[in-house]
Design a protein around this motif. Structure first.
Motif, PDB file in Angstrom:
ATOM      1  N   SER A 101       0.840  -1.210   0.000  1.00 38.08           N
ATOM      2  CA  SER A 101       0.000   0.000   0.000  1.00 38.08           C
ATOM      3  C   SER A 101       0.868   1.250   0.000  1.00 38.08           C
ATOM      4  CB  SER A 101      -0.912   0.016   1.224  1.00 38.08           C
ATOM      5  OG  SER A 101      -1.825  -1.035   1.161  1.00 38.08           O
ATOM      6  N   ARG A 102       1.951   1.208   0.760  1.00 38.64           N
ATOM      7  CA  ARG A 102       2.852   2.349   0.838  1.00 38.64           C
ATOM      8  C   ARG A 102       3.505   2.612  -0.520  1.00 38.64           C
ATOM      9  NH1 ARG A 102       7.946   1.968   3.229  1.00 38.64           N
ATOM     10  NH2 ARG A 102       8.899   3.963   2.950  1.00 38.64           N
ATOM     11  N   ILE A 103       3.937   1.548  -1.176  1.00 44.74           N
ATOM     12  CA  ILE A 103       4.548   1.686  -2.499  1.00 44.74           C
ATOM     13  C   ILE A 103       3.521   2.249  -3.485  1.00 44.74           C
ATOM     14  CG2 ILE A 103       5.439   0.379  -4.486  1.00 44.74           C
ATOM     15  CD1 ILE A 103       6.919  -1.384  -2.452  1.00 44.74           C
ATOM     16  N   ASP A 104       2.297   1.721  -3.415  1.00 48.08           N
ATOM     17  CA  ASP A 104       1.212   2.229  -4.263  1.00 48.08           C
ATOM     18  C   ASP A 104       1.017   3.729  -4.083  1.00 48.08           C
ATOM     19  OD1 ASP A 104       0.015   0.527  -6.019  1.00 48.08           O
ATOM     20  OD2 ASP A 104      -1.869   0.367  -4.895  1.00 48.08           O
ATOM     21  N   LYS A 105       0.974   4.137  -2.831  1.00 45.64           N
ATOM     22  CA  LYS A 105       0.759   5.555  -2.499  1.00 45.64           C
ATOM     23  C   LYS A 105       1.905   6.405  -3.058  1.00 45.64           C
ATOM     24  CE  LYS A 105       0.244   8.604   1.442  1.00 45.64           C
ATOM     25  NZ  LYS A 105       0.714   8.771   2.788  1.00 45.64           N
ATOM     26  N   LEU A 106       3.132   5.927  -2.860  1.00 46.75           N
ATOM     27  CA  LEU A 106       4.302   6.665  -3.363  1.00 46.75           C
ATOM     28  C   LEU A 106       4.277   6.768  -4.887  1.00 46.75           C
ATOM     29  CD1 LEU A 106       7.095   5.212  -1.047  1.00 46.75           C
ATOM     30  CD2 LEU A 106       6.195   7.545  -1.023  1.00 46.75           C
ATOM     31  N   LEU A 107       3.901   5.681  -5.554  1.00 47.11           N
ATOM     32  CA  LEU A 107       3.836   5.711  -7.018  1.00 47.11           C
ATOM     33  C   LEU A 107       2.776   6.699  -7.499  1.00 47.11           C
ATOM     34  CD1 LEU A 107       4.246   1.925  -7.872  1.00 47.11           C
ATOM     35  CD2 LEU A 107       5.880   3.768  -8.334  1.00 47.11           C
ATOM     36  N   LYS A 108       1.649   6.745  -6.802  1.00 46.92           N
ATOM     37  CA  LYS A 108       0.601   7.701  -7.176  1.00 46.92           C
ATOM     38  C   LYS A 108       1.084   9.134  -6.976  1.00 46.92           C
ATOM     39  CE  LYS A 108      -3.315   4.692  -6.513  1.00 46.92           C
ATOM     40  NZ  LYS A 108      -4.250   4.133  -5.580  1.00 46.92           N
ATOM     41  N   GLU A 109       1.824   9.353  -5.861  1.00 54.51           N
ATOM     42  CA  GLU A 109       2.357  10.692  -5.607  1.00 54.51           C
ATOM     43  C   GLU A 109       3.348  11.089  -6.700  1.00 54.51           C
ATOM     44  OE1 GLU A 109       3.991  10.859  -1.664  1.00 54.51           O
ATOM     45  OE2 GLU A 109       2.048  10.471  -0.735  1.00 54.51           O
ATOM     46  N   ILE A 110       4.183  10.156  -7.107  1.00 53.66           N
ATOM     47  CA  ILE A 110       5.159  10.427  -8.170  1.00 53.66           C
ATOM     48  C   ILE A 110       4.421  10.742  -9.457  1.00 53.66           C
ATOM     49  CG2 ILE A 110       6.914   9.379  -9.667  1.00 53.66           C
ATOM     50  CD1 ILE A 110       7.858   7.808  -7.157  1.00 53.66           C
ATOM     51  N   GLY A 111       3.388   9.948  -9.766  1.00 48.79           N
ATOM     52  CA  GLY A 111       2.594  10.175 -10.978  1.00 48.79           C
ATOM     53  C   GLY A 111       1.938  11.530 -10.970  1.00 48.79           C
ATOM     54  N   THR A 112       1.462  11.964  -9.814  1.00 45.98           N
ATOM     55  CA  THR A 112       0.808  13.274  -9.680  1.00 45.98           C
ATOM     56  C   THR A 112       1.814  14.396  -9.916  1.00 45.98           C
ATOM     57  OG1 THR A 112      -0.714  12.335  -8.067  1.00 45.98           O
ATOM     58  CG2 THR A 112      -0.564  14.730  -8.144  1.00 45.98           C
ATOM     59  N   THR A 113       2.986  14.277  -9.311  1.00 48.33           N
ATOM     60  CA  THR A 113       3.975  15.348  -9.465  1.00 48.33           C
ATOM     61  C   THR A 113       4.541  15.381 -10.878  1.00 48.33           C
ATOM     62  OG1 THR A 113       5.723  13.932  -8.558  1.00 48.33           O
ATOM     63  CG2 THR A 113       4.644  15.443  -7.031  1.00 48.33           C
ATOM     64  N   GLU A 114       4.704  14.210 -11.508  1.00 44.36           N
ATOM     65  CA  GLU A 114       5.191  14.185 -12.897  1.00 44.36           C
ATOM     66  C   GLU A 114       4.182  14.831 -13.822  1.00 44.36           C
ATOM     67  OE1 GLU A 114       6.377  10.311 -14.182  1.00 44.36           O
ATOM     68  OE2 GLU A 114       8.170  10.312 -12.948  1.00 44.36           O
ATOM     69  N   GLY A 115       2.889  14.589 -13.587  1.00 44.04           N
ATOM     70  CA  GLY A 115       1.843  15.161 -14.412  1.00 44.04           C
ATOM     71  C   GLY A 115       1.832  16.685 -14.340  1.00 44.04           C
ATOM     72  N   GLU A 116       2.244  17.244 -13.220  1.00 43.47           N
ATOM     73  CA  GLU A 116       2.257  18.688 -13.046  1.00 43.47           C
ATOM     74  C   GLU A 116       3.364  19.359 -13.843  1.00 43.47           C
ATOM     75  OE1 GLU A 116       2.585  19.151  -8.840  1.00 43.47           O
ATOM     76  OE2 GLU A 116       0.557  18.449  -8.456  1.00 43.47           O
ATOM     77  N   HIS A 117       4.434  18.589 -14.153  1.00 42.29           N
ATOM     78  CA  HIS A 117       5.602  19.169 -14.829  1.00 42.29           C
ATOM     79  C   HIS A 117       5.542  19.050 -16.339  1.00 42.29           C
ATOM     80  CE1 HIS A 117       7.539  19.994 -11.066  1.00 42.29           C
ATOM     81  NE2 HIS A 117       7.442  18.736 -10.703  1.00 42.29           N
TER      82      HIS A 117
END
Length: 118
Positions: A101-117
């Motif tokens: 679950s933690r890895i999932d959450k981190l991957l989603k956070e990375i995906g969110t920040t990448e989408g912003e750039h």
């Protein structure tokens, strides 16, 4: 060809899961799921992996409740499986689900920040 220890592990998994559904009389044992059972090749030790839904206090209470139920669970395994030697039982909290679950959450956070750039 399945090893005997695998068959015993599967039988213990089913039995302990059923005991938990029927409910141990211990109020400390909360919403527990047996995730895996590993039995040593000599059939002397069964490690039962479990997860608990709830707070840290509820997880701690469940751990103590399961530890106090080991004798009862061994007796039930002995009655059900009719083995010459009933394996010692050890409960271990399965951290792999929380880890996933933690890895999932981190991957989603990375995906969110990448989408912003972009």
């Amino acid at each position: 060809m399945h090893k005997r220890s695998d068959k015993v592990a599967e039988a213990i998994h089913e039995l302990v899961s059923a005991l938990l559904v029927k409910g141990l009389k211990d109020p400390r044992v909360g919403f527990v799921t047996i995730t895996a059972v590993k039995v040593t090749d000599d059939l002397h030790l069964a490690t039962i992996y479990y997860t608990v839904i709830g707070s840290d206090d509820e997880k701690k209470a469940t751990r103590h409740g399961l530890a106090s139920a080991v004798g009862f669970i061994r007796k039930e395994i002995g009655k059900s499986l009719r083995m010459k030697y009933v394996p010692d039982v050890v409960f271990k909290y399965d951290e792999s689900i929380e880890y996933g679950s933690r890895i999932d959450k981190l991957l989603k956070e990375i995906g969110t920040t990448e989408g912003e750039h972009d």
